[in-house]
Design an enzyme around this catalytic site. Structure first.
Site, PDB file in Angstrom:
ATOM      1  N   ASP A 252      48.210  39.956  39.135  1.00 23.05           N
ATOM      2  CA  ASP A 252      47.523  39.427  37.948  1.00 23.05           C
ATOM      3  C   ASP A 252      48.505  38.628  37.088  1.00 23.05           C
ATOM      4  O   ASP A 252      48.182  37.559  36.581  1.00 23.05           O
ATOM      5  CB  ASP A 252      46.903  40.559  37.117  1.00 23.05           C
TER       6      ASP A 252
ATOM      7  N   ASP B 282      35.533  44.926  36.815  1.00 22.92           N
ATOM      8  CA  ASP B 282      34.641  46.060  37.050  1.00 22.92           C
ATOM      9  C   ASP B 282      34.542  46.892  35.774  1.00 22.92           C
ATOM     10  O   ASP B 282      35.432  47.681  35.478  1.00 22.92           O
ATOM     11  CB  ASP B 282      35.164  46.905  38.207  1.00 22.92           C
TER      12      ASP B 282
ATOM     13  N   ASP C  12      45.765  43.819  32.010  1.00 23.39           N
ATOM     14  CA  ASP C  12      45.755  42.622  32.859  1.00 23.39           C
ATOM     15  C   ASP C  12      44.560  41.743  32.532  1.00 23.39           C
ATOM     16  O   ASP C  12      44.668  40.513  32.466  1.00 23.39           O
ATOM     17  CB  ASP C  12      45.716  43.006  34.340  1.00 23.39           C
TER      18      ASP C  12
ATOM     19  N   GLY D 150      47.007  43.108  42.486  1.00 24.50           N
ATOM     20  CA  GLY D 150      46.928  43.051  41.026  1.00 24.50           C
ATOM     21  C   GLY D 150      47.811  44.049  40.301  1.00 24.50           C
ATOM     22  O   GLY D 150      48.627  43.672  39.459  1.00 24.50           O
TER      23      GLY D 150
ATOM     24  N   THR E 112      44.712  37.493  44.232  1.00 22.79           N
ATOM     25  CA  THR E 112      45.522  38.697  44.304  1.00 22.79           C
ATOM     26  C   THR E 112      45.374  39.278  45.713  1.00 22.79           C
ATOM     27  O   THR E 112      44.424  38.965  46.432  1.00 22.79           O
ATOM     28  CB  THR E 112      45.107  39.704  43.223  1.00 22.79           C
ATOM     29  N   GLY E 113      46.306  40.117  46.110  1.00 21.33           N
ATOM     30  CA  GLY E 113      46.441  40.560  47.492  1.00 21.33           C
ATOM     31  C   GLY E 113      45.193  41.064  48.185  1.00 21.33           C
ATOM     32  O   GLY E 113      44.758  40.498  49.186  1.00 21.33           O
ATOM     33  N   THR E 114      44.623  42.146  47.686  1.00 19.59           N
ATOM     34  CA  THR E 114      43.468  42.734  48.356  1.00 19.59           C
ATOM     35  C   THR E 114      42.253  41.822  48.264  1.00 19.59           C
ATOM     36  O   THR E 114      41.535  41.636  49.245  1.00 19.59           O
ATOM     37  CB  THR E 114      43.145  44.120  47.751  1.00 19.59           C
ATOM     38  N   THR E 115      42.038  41.230  47.116  1.00 20.91           N
ATOM     39  CA  THR E 115      40.916  40.299  46.960  1.00 20.91           C
ATOM     40  C   THR E 115      41.071  39.133  47.933  1.00 20.91           C
ATOM     41  O   THR E 115      40.109  38.740  48.605  1.00 20.91           O
ATOM     42  CB  THR E 115      40.833  39.772  45.515  1.00 20.91           C
TER      43      THR E 115
ATOM     44  N   ARG F  87      43.215  35.934  27.833  1.00 20.39           N
ATOM     45  CA  ARG F  87      43.938  35.261  26.747  1.00 20.39           C
ATOM     46  C   ARG F  87      44.570  33.963  27.244  1.00 20.39           C
ATOM     47  O   ARG F  87      44.442  32.907  26.620  1.00 20.39           O
ATOM     48  CB  ARG F  87      45.017  36.180  26.179  1.00 20.39           C
TER      49      ARG F  87
ATOM     50  N   HIS G  17      43.421  48.530  34.527  1.00 19.08           N
ATOM     51  CA  HIS G  17      43.722  47.097  34.544  1.00 19.08           C
ATOM     52  C   HIS G  17      43.445  46.436  33.194  1.00 19.08           C
ATOM     53  O   HIS G  17      43.547  45.224  33.088  1.00 19.08           O
ATOM     54  CB  HIS G  17      42.850  46.380  35.581  1.00 19.08           C
TER      55      HIS G  17
ATOM     56  N   HIS H 126      38.471  43.218  40.645  1.00 16.62           N
ATOM     57  CA  HIS H 126      38.985  44.564  40.470  1.00 16.62           C
ATOM     58  C   HIS H 126      38.029  45.602  41.029  1.00 16.62           C
ATOM     59  O   HIS H 126      36.810  45.442  40.963  1.00 16.62           O
ATOM     60  CB  HIS H 126      39.241  44.851  38.993  1.00 16.62           C
TER      61      HIS H 126
END
Length: 125
Positions: A65, A85, A95, A60, A38-41, A101, A92, A12
């Site tokens: 996420d 972060d 998320d 995310g 996730t997309g950008t990561t 969890r 987030h 994040h």
């Protein structure tokens, strides 16, 4: 459950550079896994490590996420590396809570910071 071991990578906000650097330093170990991100990561990891096969999901905030959470629940993800972060506002937050969890409920190894991720990758591989 998928027969091939799958690792999920999420970073994040300001942790995306850290994830790209982590992937670069551990690319040989990560190459042994099927990787979802996730997309950008996922894009940042692919740029840093063009040899890794990364399946990019949605960004995310746009559902990525939750896609990874569903994959954990379905037994498709065996490890989660999730660089949260803690120094930015927490849009987030829900998320983060949902993924931690699910990783706990389904008893998969999870790292929320780089030090733990490095130990997990060394231990698991």
């Amino acid at each position: 459950m998928a027969s091939e071991q799958c690792i999920a990578l999420i970073a994040h906000d300001q942790k995306k550079d850290d994830m790209a650097d982590f992937a670069r330093q551990h690319s040989a170990s990560l190459a042994k896994w099927r990787i979802v991100a996730t997309g950008t990561t996922g894009g940042r990891v692919q740029d840093a490590c063009p040899g890794l096969n990364v399946t990019r999901l949605k960004s995310g905030p746009l559902g990525g996420d939750q896609q990874i959470g569903a994959m954990i629940a379905q037994g498709e993800v065996q490890m989660l590396i999730f660089f949260v972060d803690p120094l930015t506002s927490m849009p987030h937050d829900v998320d983060v809570k949902a993924l931690t969890r699910l990783a706990t409920v389904y008893d998969i190894p999870m790292a929320l910071n780089r030090a733990t991720a490095e130990k997990l990758v060394d231990f698991q591989l």
